[in-house]
Design a protein around this motif. Structure first.
Motif, PDB file in Angstrom:
ATOM      1  N   VAL A 191       8.679 -59.516  25.731  1.00 57.97           N
ATOM      2  CA  VAL A 191       7.930 -58.328  25.321  1.00 57.97           C
ATOM      3  C   VAL A 191       8.866 -57.310  24.687  1.00 57.97           C
ATOM      4  CG1 VAL A 191       6.407 -56.479  26.133  1.00 57.97           C
ATOM      5  CG2 VAL A 191       6.269 -58.741  27.171  1.00 57.97           C
ATOM      6  N   ARG A 192       8.348 -56.584  23.719  1.00 61.63           N
ATOM      7  CA  ARG A 192       9.147 -55.579  23.022  1.00 61.63           C
ATOM      8  C   ARG A 192       8.877 -54.188  23.579  1.00 61.63           C
ATOM      9  NH1 ARG A 192       9.316 -54.535  16.445  1.00 61.63           N
ATOM     10  NH2 ARG A 192      10.951 -52.938  16.460  1.00 61.63           N
ATOM     11  N   ARG A 193       9.954 -53.442  23.765  1.00 56.77           N
ATOM     12  CA  ARG A 193       9.833 -52.038  24.150  1.00 56.77           C
ATOM     13  C   ARG A 193       9.969 -51.177  22.899  1.00 56.77           C
ATOM     14  NH1 ARG A 193      10.188 -49.553  28.878  1.00 56.77           N
ATOM     15  NH2 ARG A 193      11.227 -51.288  29.941  1.00 56.77           N
ATOM     16  N   SER A 194       9.076 -50.243  22.725  1.00 50.38           N
ATOM     17  CA  SER A 194       9.127 -49.368  21.564  1.00 50.38           C
ATOM     18  C   SER A 194      10.356 -48.476  21.626  1.00 50.38           C
ATOM     19  CB  SER A 194       7.866 -48.502  21.498  1.00 50.38           C
ATOM     20  OG  SER A 194       8.010 -47.493  20.532  1.00 50.38           O
ATOM     21  N   GLY A 195      11.106 -48.439  20.525  1.00 47.22           N
ATOM     22  CA  GLY A 195      12.277 -47.578  20.482  1.00 47.22           C
ATOM     23  C   GLY A 195      11.915 -46.107  20.432  1.00 47.22           C
ATOM     24  N   PHE A 223      12.896 -56.676  25.525  1.00 44.59           N
ATOM     25  CA  PHE A 223      13.928 -56.309  24.569  1.00 44.59           C
ATOM     26  C   PHE A 223      13.409 -55.183  23.675  1.00 44.59           C
ATOM     27  CE2 PHE A 223      15.322 -61.014  24.694  1.00 44.59           C
ATOM     28  CZ  PHE A 223      16.229 -60.763  25.714  1.00 44.59           C
ATOM     29  N   ASP A 224      14.341 -54.440  23.085  1.00 41.23           N
ATOM     30  CA  ASP A 224      13.932 -53.415  22.119  1.00 41.23           C
ATOM     31  C   ASP A 224      14.290 -53.812  20.693  1.00 41.23           C
ATOM     32  OD1 ASP A 224      16.677 -53.111  22.051  1.00 41.23           O
ATOM     33  OD2 ASP A 224      16.679 -50.943  22.383  1.00 41.23           O
ATOM     34  N   ASP A 225      14.717 -55.056  20.501  1.00 41.71           N
ATOM     35  CA  ASP A 225      15.148 -55.513  19.186  1.00 41.71           C
ATOM     36  C   ASP A 225      14.412 -56.795  18.821  1.00 41.71           C
ATOM     37  OD1 ASP A 225      17.107 -55.514  16.870  1.00 41.71           O
ATOM     38  OD2 ASP A 225      17.545 -57.460  17.759  1.00 41.71           O
ATOM     39  N   ALA A 230      13.412 -62.929  18.741  1.00 40.97           N
ATOM     40  CA  ALA A 230      13.279 -64.201  18.024  1.00 40.97           C
ATOM     41  C   ALA A 230      14.289 -65.221  18.536  1.00 40.97           C
ATOM     42  CB  ALA A 230      13.452 -63.966  16.522  1.00 40.97           C
ATOM     43  N   HIS A 231      15.509 -64.770  18.804  1.00 39.50           N
ATOM     44  CA  HIS A 231      16.521 -65.690  19.332  1.00 39.50           C
ATOM     45  C   HIS A 231      16.163 -66.145  20.752  1.00 39.50           C
ATOM     46  CE1 HIS A 231      19.595 -65.790  16.202  1.00 39.50           C
ATOM     47  NE2 HIS A 231      19.332 -64.512  15.972  1.00 39.50           N
ATOM     48  N   ALA A 232      15.613 -65.230  21.553  1.00 39.36           N
ATOM     49  CA  ALA A 232      15.198 -65.597  22.902  1.00 39.36           C
ATOM     50  C   ALA A 232      14.103 -66.658  22.861  1.00 39.36           C
ATOM     51  CB  ALA A 232      14.721 -64.359  23.660  1.00 39.36           C
ATOM     52  N   VAL A 233      13.176 -66.514  21.928  1.00 38.34           N
ATOM     53  CA  VAL A 233      12.111 -67.513  21.771  1.00 38.34           C
ATOM     54  C   VAL A 233      12.718 -68.849  21.351  1.00 38.34           C
ATOM     55  CG1 VAL A 233      10.101 -68.155  20.403  1.00 38.34           C
ATOM     56  CG2 VAL A 233      10.308 -65.830  21.286  1.00 38.34           C
ATOM     57  N   ALA A 234      13.644 -68.832  20.392  1.00 40.81           N
ATOM     58  CA  ALA A 234      14.277 -70.068  19.923  1.00 40.81           C
ATOM     59  C   ALA A 234      15.039 -70.770  21.039  1.00 40.81           C
ATOM     60  CB  ALA A 234      15.208 -69.768  18.751  1.00 40.81           C
ATOM     61  N   ALA A 240       6.539 -64.995  22.279  1.00 36.56           N
ATOM     62  CA  ALA A 240       6.595 -63.602  21.858  1.00 36.56           C
ATOM     63  C   ALA A 240       5.746 -63.384  20.620  1.00 36.56           C
ATOM     64  CB  ALA A 240       8.033 -63.180  21.578  1.00 36.56           C
ATOM     65  N   LEU A 241       5.298 -62.151  20.472  1.00 36.81           N
ATOM     66  CA  LEU A 241       4.655 -61.699  19.249  1.00 36.81           C
ATOM     67  C   LEU A 241       5.765 -61.161  18.350  1.00 36.81           C
ATOM     68  CD1 LEU A 241       1.998 -61.087  17.703  1.00 36.81           C
ATOM     69  CD2 LEU A 241       2.012 -58.834  18.796  1.00 36.81           C
TER      70      LEU A 241
END
Length: 314
Positions: A191-195, A223-225, A230-234, A240-241
């Motif tokens: 999941v992404r955290r908004s910066g 993550f916030d990046d 994308a690397h975590a998904v790979a 992830a979205l």
């Protein structure tokens, strides 16, 4: 010229509300900026700022003085900038703000042809995942999405952007691919955290039929990046979205795959931002035109579309 330096320190401090921010812009220390402002106050016999350990605000006299000098200072700055350019030849320092991963992946490769065409331009790029104030922070241009259009700034749209659900083949091994977004609730979510807000970004998905679904994901990591996501998904850590600019290279390489290919999230798009001036510096105009042309030649708008799955290659 000394008076101009003093006024420059004042105007930049007033715009940013900080001696430190003005110092970073000028390449000097905050103490030097504060000293310049104090010298200006002594010459004017006028207190320009209320100072405290936590804030820097204009006095009533400072507000009036800023109204008097801000426009003429901007005009002088533009005049110096234009004078430094050779006649009909873009030159000088080109200050650009761009997000870290997006800048490395897409903008840096565009520089080679640009510098070959304009050898007298020196790029001064700031890689940062934040929205900037193009005018007050002194940028010639900024590239990204969701940057606020402050007074005197215009945006030229480069491409729409979408978010798509992705996973690796390794992660999906032994798992049934979801047929509906509701089924994502059982997967490990990156999941992404908004910066900007610090909040976790929900998975809000829709399809071309107009159906919308908000997924309550089972958060596995945050993550916030987007590039790190994308690397975590790979690496098979979860699903992830991902924004298409970050998903596209890995989809093309086969490192990740699409889930729910008929579903997507729509973002605000990518634009190039620059000052709305009648006499834009030649280097800025040349850079804007080059970036727009490069996006068109590389068909990046199509690659960032939710329908693109990497099968077309890079």
């Amino acid at each position: 010229m000394d008076a101009l330096h003093l006024i420059e320190s004042f105007v930049l401090s007033a715009r940013a509300g900080s001696f430190s921010a003005a110092a970073r812009r000028l390449g000097i220390t905050p103490a030097a900026v504060s000293k310049n402002v104090a010298r200006l106050e002594a010459q004017l016999d006028l207190r320009l700022f209320h100072r405290s350990t936590r804030s820097l605000t204009l006095t009533a006299g400072g507000e009036r003085f800023l109204l008097d000098v801000d426009g003429p200072f901007a005009a002088l700055t533009d005049a110096f900038s234009r004078a430094s350019e050779r006649e009909n030849a873009p030159s000088g320092t080109l200050k650009v703000s761009v997000a870290n991963a997006f800048g490395r992946q897409y903008l840096l490769p565009m520089l080679g042809e640009f510098l070959a065409r304009y050898p007298d331009i020196v790029p001064d790029w700031r890689f940062d995942n934040r929205g900037v104030d193009v005018v007050s922070e002194g940028f010639d241009a900024a590239i990204g999405g969701g940057i606020e259009l402050t007074q005197g700034v215009i945006a030229r749209r480069l491409a729409p952007t979408y978010g798509v659900m992705c996973a690796s083949s390794a992660y999906m091994a032994g798992r049934q691919p979801p047929k509906h977004p509701a089924e994502l609730a059982t997967f490990d979510a990156v999941v992404r955290r908004s910066g900007n807000s610090g909040r976790l970004r929900a998975w809000d998905l829709r399809n071309i039929d107009g159906e919308r679904v908000t997924v309550e994901a089972r958060t596995r990591m945050i993550f916030d990046d987007p590039e790190a996501m994308a690397h975590a998904v790979a690496l098979g850590y979860g699903v992830a979205l991902l924004p298409m600019p970050h998903a596209a290279p890995m989809l093309a390489a086969g490192h990740i795959q699409r889930l729910l290919p008929g579903w997507f999230d729509e973002y605000g798009g990518i634009s190039i931002y620059y000052a709305n001036k009648k006499q834009l510096p030649l280097r800025t105009r040349a850079f804007v035109d080059h970036v727009v042309q490069s996006f068109e030649q590389q068909r990046l708008a199509a690659r960032f579309d939710w329908r693109w799955d990497g099968a077309q290659g890079q």
